[in-house]
Design a protein around this motif. Structure first.
Motif, mmCIF file in Angstrom:
data_model
loop_
_atom_site.group_PDB
_atom_site.id
_atom_site.type_symbol
_atom_site.label_atom_id
_atom_site.label_comp_id
_atom_site.label_asym_id
_atom_site.label_seq_id
_atom_site.Cartn_x
_atom_site.Cartn_y
_atom_site.Cartn_z
ATOM 1 N N LEU A 147 59.962 43.910 21.491
ATOM 2 C CA LEU A 147 59.437 45.216 21.870
ATOM 3 C C LEU A 147 59.185 46.068 20.625
ATOM 4 O O LEU A 147 58.124 46.698 20.500
ATOM 5 N N SER A 148 60.115 46.080 19.700
ATOM 6 C CA SER A 148 59.938 46.834 18.458
ATOM 7 C C SER A 148 58.757 46.302 17.658
ATOM 8 O O SER A 148 57.955 47.070 17.111
ATOM 9 N N LEU A 149 58.636 44.965 17.604
ATOM 10 C CA LEU A 149 57.535 44.349 16.877
ATOM 11 C C LEU A 149 56.199 44.719 17.504
ATOM 12 O O LEU A 149 55.239 45.073 16.804
ATOM 13 N N ALA A 150 56.132 44.677 18.828
ATOM 14 C CA ALA A 150 54.896 45.012 19.522
ATOM 15 C C ALA A 150 54.492 46.456 19.248
ATOM 16 O O ALA A 150 53.323 46.760 19.006
ATOM 17 N N GLN A 151 55.460 47.360 19.272
ATOM 18 C CA GLN A 151 55.153 48.768 19.048
ATOM 19 C C GLN A 151 54.687 49.012 17.613
ATOM 20 O O GLN A 151 53.827 49.860 17.366
ATOM 21 N N GLN A 152 55.233 48.251 16.651
ATOM 22 C CA GLN A 152 54.795 48.404 15.269
ATOM 23 C C GLN A 152 53.406 47.821 15.060
ATOM 24 O O GLN A 152 52.589 48.382 14.333
ATOM 25 N N LEU B 142 45.449 50.027 16.534
ATOM 26 C CA LEU B 142 44.841 51.250 17.042
ATOM 27 C C LEU B 142 43.974 51.900 15.970
ATOM 28 O O LEU B 142 42.880 52.389 16.250
ATOM 29 N N HIS B 143 44.445 51.898 14.731
ATOM 30 C CA HIS B 143 43.682 52.459 13.612
ATOM 31 C C HIS B 143 42.369 51.696 13.424
ATOM 32 O O HIS B 143 41.300 52.301 13.255
ATOM 33 N N ALA C 284 36.451 51.506 14.027
ATOM 34 C CA ALA C 284 35.268 50.799 14.504
ATOM 35 C C ALA C 284 34.500 51.647 15.515
ATOM 36 O O ALA C 284 33.262 51.685 15.507
ATOM 37 N N GLU C 285 35.232 52.365 16.363
ATOM 38 C CA GLU C 285 34.586 53.221 17.352
ATOM 39 C C GLU C 285 33.842 54.367 16.670
ATOM 40 O O GLU C 285 32.724 54.717 17.066
ATOM 41 N N LEU C 286 34.448 54.948 15.632
ATOM 42 C CA LEU C 286 33.776 56.016 14.884
ATOM 43 C C LEU C 286 32.506 55.501 14.218
ATOM 44 O O LEU C 286 31.469 56.186 14.199
ATOM 45 N N GLY C 287 32.587 54.286 13.660
ATOM 46 C CA GLY C 287 31.398 53.703 13.041
ATOM 47 C C GLY C 287 30.276 53.522 14.035
ATOM 48 O O GLY C 287 29.110 53.783 13.732
ATOM 49 N N LEU D 168 35.749 46.092 17.323
ATOM 50 C CA LEU D 168 36.243 47.019 18.339
ATOM 51 C C LEU D 168 36.755 46.268 19.558
ATOM 52 O O LEU D 168 37.859 46.525 20.050
ATOM 53 N N VAL D 169 35.954 45.310 20.052
ATOM 54 C CA VAL D 169 36.362 44.557 21.243
ATOM 55 C C VAL D 169 37.616 43.743 20.963
ATOM 56 O O VAL D 169 38.560 43.719 21.767
#
Length: 243
Positions: free
Chosen positions: A20-25, A31-32, A37-40, A54-55
């Motif tokens: 769980l900790s690994l997944a959250q990290q 996300l970044h 990619a979405e901004l581009g 992005l996908v």
């Protein structure tokens, strides 16, 4: 992006707390990448690779989010908010969520979820997350096997004696069988298969199975209308009321 309510994870094993900790990290850099990619894309950058980034990052984020949700749901148990849900409507929303990945991999999605099946009592976010995880896994499995739009992936809901059966089906038995087998490796139930599908297929099926377990059902290999798939059976609302 789904936001998960904080929950007490003390009931989780040490192993699952680590995962769980690994997944959250892992979620933060993904996300970044997705937002960059979405901004581009919003700024008019004409680059197909941005769309692919992005996908792919959204798929990875979805897998992580759904895995975290499965751990939280298993921990909460009877505290999950159960409500009457149309499985056909959930399948429709899952198909919409899966569309970008299916388009990128060249896999056709089909929806066969009529309104004839009764409602079920379930935790809607967990149910939809299970179908999305399963869909991503089978899309990638079909693509890695060289399948094209000639082998569509069908999101289907039908009724049998046991209840409402919902799952994903295709015309390739070896695809769904091996994806399920790979998920069993993560459960520690079977050895590594000899065939060469991506390990991501097994991971997605593993997460889907964990989510279904939190809903007191199991993912199983299924056959329907001469097609092969992975599906779970949910008791209809009127059947639950008789218990």
């Amino acid at each position: 992006m789904r936001q998960h309510k904080a929950t007490d994870v003390e009931a989780l094993s040490d192993h699952n707390q680590l995962l769980l900790s690994l997944a959250q990290q892992l979620r933060q850099p993904l996300l970044h990448i997705a937002r960059r990619a979405e901004l581009g894309r919003l700024h008019g950058t004409d680059d197909e690779s941005l769309e692919n980034i992005l996908v792919s990052s959204e798929m990875a984020l979805s897998l992580i989010d759904n895995y975290v949700l499965s751990l939280q749901s298993l921990t909460r148990g009877d505290d999950l908010l159960m409500e009457p849900v149309s499985v056909a409507a959930v399948m429709h929303d899952a198909a919409h969520e899966l569309s970008p990945a299916a388009k990128q991999y060249g896999i056709e999605l089909q929806l066969d979820a009529g309104s004839r099946c009764e409602a079920v009592s379930t935790h809607r976010p967990s149910l939809q997350a299970a179908f999305v995880s399963l869909g991503h896994a089978l899309i990638e499995a079909l693509a890695s096997s060289g399948a094209t739009a000639q082998t569509p992936l069908k999101l289907a809901v039908h009724r049998n004696r046991g209840g409402v059966v919902a799952g994903l089906y295709c015309g390739r038995e070896e695809i769904t069988a091996e994806a399920f087998r790979r998920s069993q490796i993560l459960h520690g139930n079977v050895r590594q298969p000899h065939v060469g599908l991506s390990a991501a297929a097994g991971t997605g099926v593993f997460v889907a199975d964990a989510l279904f377990q939190s809903l007191a059902t199991k993912l199983k290999v299924s056959r329907w209308h001469h097609e092969y798939g992975l599906a779970a059976t949910l008791p209809p609302l009127n059947q639950l009321q008789l218990v």
